[in-house]
Design a protein around this motif. Structure first.
Motif, mmCIF file in Angstrom:
data_model
loop_
_atom_site.group_PDB
_atom_site.id
_atom_site.type_symbol
_atom_site.label_atom_id
_atom_site.label_comp_id
_atom_site.label_asym_id
_atom_site.label_seq_id
_atom_site.Cartn_x
_atom_site.Cartn_y
_atom_site.Cartn_z
ATOM 1 N N GLN A 133 39.151 24.172 34.774
ATOM 2 C CA GLN A 133 38.674 24.702 36.051
ATOM 3 C C GLN A 133 37.221 25.179 35.977
ATOM 4 O O GLN A 133 36.722 25.802 36.912
ATOM 5 C CB GLN A 133 39.570 25.860 36.504
ATOM 6 N N ASN A 134 36.554 24.899 34.878
ATOM 7 C CA ASN A 134 35.155 25.311 34.677
ATOM 8 C C ASN A 134 34.971 26.810 34.846
ATOM 9 O O ASN A 134 33.950 27.270 35.366
ATOM 10 C CB ASN A 134 34.209 24.550 35.613
ATOM 11 N N GLY A 135 35.983 27.576 34.443
ATOM 12 C CA GLY A 135 35.889 29.031 34.494
ATOM 13 C C GLY A 135 36.035 29.627 35.884
ATOM 14 O O GLY A 135 35.754 30.802 36.084
ATOM 15 N N GLN A 136 36.488 28.820 36.848
ATOM 16 C CA GLN A 136 36.573 29.278 38.233
ATOM 17 C C GLN A 136 38.015 29.384 38.722
ATOM 18 O O GLN A 136 38.887 28.621 38.312
ATOM 19 C CB GLN A 136 35.834 28.297 39.158
ATOM 20 N N CYS A 137 38.236 30.320 39.628
ATOM 21 C CA CYS A 137 39.526 30.490 40.288
ATOM 22 C C CYS A 137 39.750 29.315 41.243
ATOM 23 O O CYS A 137 38.851 28.943 41.999
ATOM 24 C CB CYS A 137 39.521 31.811 41.068
ATOM 25 N N SER A 138 40.937 28.736 41.218
ATOM 26 C CA SER A 138 41.246 27.604 42.098
ATOM 27 C C SER A 138 41.340 27.999 43.562
ATOM 28 O O SER A 138 41.245 27.157 44.442
ATOM 29 C CB SER A 138 42.565 26.954 41.679
ATOM 30 N N TRP A 139 41.540 29.268 43.847
ATOM 31 C CA TRP A 139 41.682 29.713 45.238
ATOM 32 C C TRP A 139 40.323 30.044 45.872
ATOM 33 O O TRP A 139 39.971 29.505 46.903
ATOM 34 C CB TRP A 139 42.610 30.926 45.291
ATOM 35 N N CYS A 140 39.560 30.931 45.228
ATOM 36 C CA CYS A 140 38.307 31.407 45.837
ATOM 37 C C CYS A 140 37.061 30.718 45.285
ATOM 38 O O CYS A 140 35.993 30.791 45.889
ATOM 39 C CB CYS A 140 38.171 32.919 45.666
ATOM 40 N N GLY A 141 37.186 30.078 44.127
ATOM 41 C CA GLY A 141 36.047 29.385 43.541
ATOM 42 C C GLY A 141 35.103 30.266 42.738
ATOM 43 O O GLY A 141 34.153 29.780 42.133
ATOM 44 N N LEU A 142 35.362 31.582 42.712
ATOM 45 C CA LEU A 142 34.513 32.478 41.933
ATOM 46 C C LEU A 142 34.878 32.383 40.453
ATOM 47 O O LEU A 142 35.998 32.029 40.095
ATOM 48 C CB LEU A 142 34.668 33.921 42.425
ATOM 49 N N TYR A 143 33.921 32.728 39.617
ATOM 50 C CA TYR A 143 34.137 32.665 38.182
ATOM 51 C C TYR A 143 34.966 33.850 37.698
ATOM 52 O O TYR A 143 34.862 34.956 38.231
ATOM 53 C CB TYR A 143 32.797 32.651 37.439
ATOM 54 N N PHE A 144 35.787 33.597 36.687
ATOM 55 C CA PHE A 144 36.509 34.677 36.018
ATOM 56 C C PHE A 144 35.516 35.404 35.127
ATOM 57 O O PHE A 144 34.657 34.784 34.509
ATOM 58 C CB PHE A 144 37.654 34.123 35.154
ATOM 59 N N GLY A 168 37.007 38.577 29.634
ATOM 60 C CA GLY A 168 37.993 39.606 29.341
ATOM 61 C C GLY A 168 38.838 40.016 30.532
ATOM 62 O O GLY A 168 39.654 40.917 30.430
ATOM 63 N N GLU A 169 38.660 39.366 31.660
ATOM 64 C CA GLU A 169 39.424 39.717 32.859
ATOM 65 C C GLU A 169 40.903 39.423 32.637
ATOM 66 O O GLU A 169 41.289 38.326 32.280
ATOM 67 C CB GLU A 169 38.903 38.898 34.047
ATOM 68 N N GLU A 170 41.720 40.438 32.836
ATOM 69 C CA GLU A 170 43.154 40.287 32.595
ATOM 70 C C GLU A 170 43.932 40.022 33.876
ATOM 71 O O GLU A 170 45.145 40.010 33.872
ATOM 72 C CB GLU A 170 43.696 41.550 31.923
ATOM 73 N N LEU A 171 43.232 39.815 34.974
ATOM 74 C CA LEU A 171 43.910 39.655 36.246
ATOM 75 C C LEU A 171 44.192 38.189 36.595
ATOM 76 O O LEU A 171 44.662 37.899 37.674
ATOM 77 C CB LEU A 171 43.093 40.305 37.366
ATOM 78 N N ALA A 172 43.902 37.263 35.695
ATOM 79 C CA ALA A 172 44.167 35.855 35.967
ATOM 80 C C ALA A 172 45.674 35.608 35.949
ATOM 81 O O ALA A 172 46.386 36.133 35.104
ATOM 82 C CB ALA A 172 43.478 34.981 34.935
#
Length: 93
Positions: A6-17, A20-24
């Protein structure tokens, strides 16, 4: 693997993770209820809040109540209240 796909991006909003973000959260592209499997090809990563939005959106479209989340309502003792308590609506008894 999913993060790279996903190139480091959220599939829903398109923003980058963020690092260390644990909310994925894992999400099924084709839901299990519709025959989807748990294989990597059928999975995608969402931010936690994006997954909540997707779930709420699909539940609203299907017309089924979303009982996986607790709704919150203001305290009954005052007209306004900074502290919220869980609603009893839609919760299993």
């Amino acid at each position: 693997m999913l993060l790279k796909r996903q190139n480091g991006q959220c599939s829903w909003c398109g923003l980058y993770f963020k690092h260390g973000e644990e909310l994925a959260e894992l999400d099924h592209i084709i839901p299990k209820s519709q025959g989807g499997d748990g294989k990597t090809a059928n999975l995608q990563l969402f931010h936690g809040h994006c997954h909540d939005l997707k779930t709420a959106t699909y539940k609203a479209v299907e017309g089924t109540p979303d009982q996986s989340h607790i709704a919150e309502e203001p305290c009954e003792s005052k007209d306004t209240c900074t502290v919220l308590k869980p609603s009893q609506r839609g919760r299993p008894r």
